[in-house]
Scaffold this active site. Structure first.
Site, PDB file in Angstrom:
ATOM      1  NE  ARG A  97      21.090  28.348  32.555  1.00  0.00           N
ATOM      2  CZ  ARG A  97      21.122  28.073  33.693  1.00  0.00           C
ATOM      3  NH1 ARG A  97      20.272  27.852  34.427  1.00  0.00           N
ATOM      4  NH2 ARG A  97      22.502  28.292  34.423  1.00  0.00           N
TER       5      ARG A  97
ATOM      6  NE  ARG B 125      25.196  29.382  42.141  1.00  0.00           N
ATOM      7  CZ  ARG B 125      24.157  29.158  41.157  1.00  0.00           C
ATOM      8  NH1 ARG B 125      23.275  29.742  41.311  1.00  0.00           N
ATOM      9  NH2 ARG B 125      24.335  28.782  40.267  1.00  0.00           N
TER      10      ARG B 125
ATOM     11  NE  ARG C 292      26.067  26.295  35.211  1.00  0.00           N
ATOM     12  CZ  ARG C 292      25.107  25.935  34.635  1.00  0.00           C
ATOM     13  NH1 ARG C 292      25.458  25.535  33.355  1.00  0.00           N
ATOM     14  NH2 ARG C 292      23.878  25.812  35.073  1.00  0.00           N
TER      15      ARG C 292
ATOM     16  CE  LYS D  21      19.993  25.127  42.381  1.00  0.00           C
ATOM     17  NZ  LYS D  21      21.345  24.231  41.498  1.00  0.00           N
TER      18      LYS D  21
ATOM     19  NE  ARG E 222      20.096  22.965  32.692  1.00  0.00           N
ATOM     20  CZ  ARG E 222      20.144  23.390  33.960  1.00  0.00           C
ATOM     21  NH1 ARG E 222      19.622  22.623  34.973  1.00  0.00           N
ATOM     22  NH2 ARG E 222      21.029  24.424  34.144  1.00  0.00           N
TER      23      ARG E 222
END
Ligand code: AMP
Length: 215
Positions: free
Chosen positions: A161, A88, A172, A13, A127
């Site tokens: 992160r 969400r 998550r 996203k 990432r």
């Protein structure tokens, strides 16, 4: 043009939103980014959200809807926005309807990035991003052209992160399955949903999204 990008963490996203910002001048509204900024600034919202985010759970609907509502009042969103990470939960989808009606805005598409969950832990755990401009990278799929130097701004500082670790990612994903996926029928009933193969190469996903927005 106002859209929602919907998909589990790691679906791409943020990557695709960045292309839409660069290519079309749209505004990315990432509630995750807004919450991380609040955590970094130590605001009351940030203090409440910090531990919840670190655990990979969802921050309360009221808090997140509050920060999004304030953001939607800024003029730049009139250029067209991409919601990334909101709504969400079904309650957030309902709250969004009310917010948009109140502000005289509407949604054009809900673009779903369909992905294979097994691949997501691998995608997310690799990432990182530029600490200065936020450009996104990946240990295996998208390294900077010059090692250690951001392609976009030339900075040599990068960050990861704290919630991008395998254990938190599983929480998550479970949150996505239990609370976010159930909002899809709501948008399907409105005829807004377009599904894109989020496992395809980044450039293909980008092209498919462009085709939808230009249709
Ligand atoms: P993201 O950057 O979208 O992956 O979000 C990172 C974290 O911020 C999530 O795991 C949640 O803890 C929190 N968060 C972001 N957006 C929302 C939202 N719309 N509702 C609840 N929590 C959110």
């Amino acid at each position: 043009m106002n859209i929602i990008l919907l998909g589990p963490p790691g679906a791409g996203k943020g990557t695709q939103a960045a292309y839409l910002v660069d290519g079309r001048g749209m505004v990315q509204l990432s509630t995750g980014d807004m919450l991380r900024a609040a955590v970094a600034a130590g605001t009351p919202v940030g203090l409440q959200a910090k531990a919840i985010m670190a655990a990979g759970e969802l921050v309360s609907d009221a808090i997140v809807t509050g920060i999004l509502s304030e953001r939607l009042d800024q003029d730049d969103v009139r250029r067209g926005f991409i919601l990334d990470g909101y709504p969400r939960t079904p309650a957030q989808a309902a709250a969004l309807e009310a917010l948009l009606a109140e502000k005289g805005m509407h949604l054009d598409y809900v673009i779903v990035l369909a992905v294979d969950e097994e691949a997501l832990v691998d995608r997310i755990s690799g990432r990182f991003s530029c600490a200065k401009c936020g450009a996104g990278y990946h240990d295996r799929y998208k390294l900077p052209v010059r090692a250690g130097v951001c392609d976009v701004c030339g900075s040599t500082e990068f960050k990861r992160r704290p919630d991008d670790n395998a254990e938190t990612v599983r929480t998550r994903l479970a949150e996505y399955r239990a609370k976010t996926a159930p909002i899809l029928p709501f948008y399907e009933a409105k005829g807004l949903v377009r599904t894109v193969d989020g496992m395809a190469p980044i450039e293909d996903v980008k092209r498919e999204i462009a085709a939808i927005l230009d249709s």
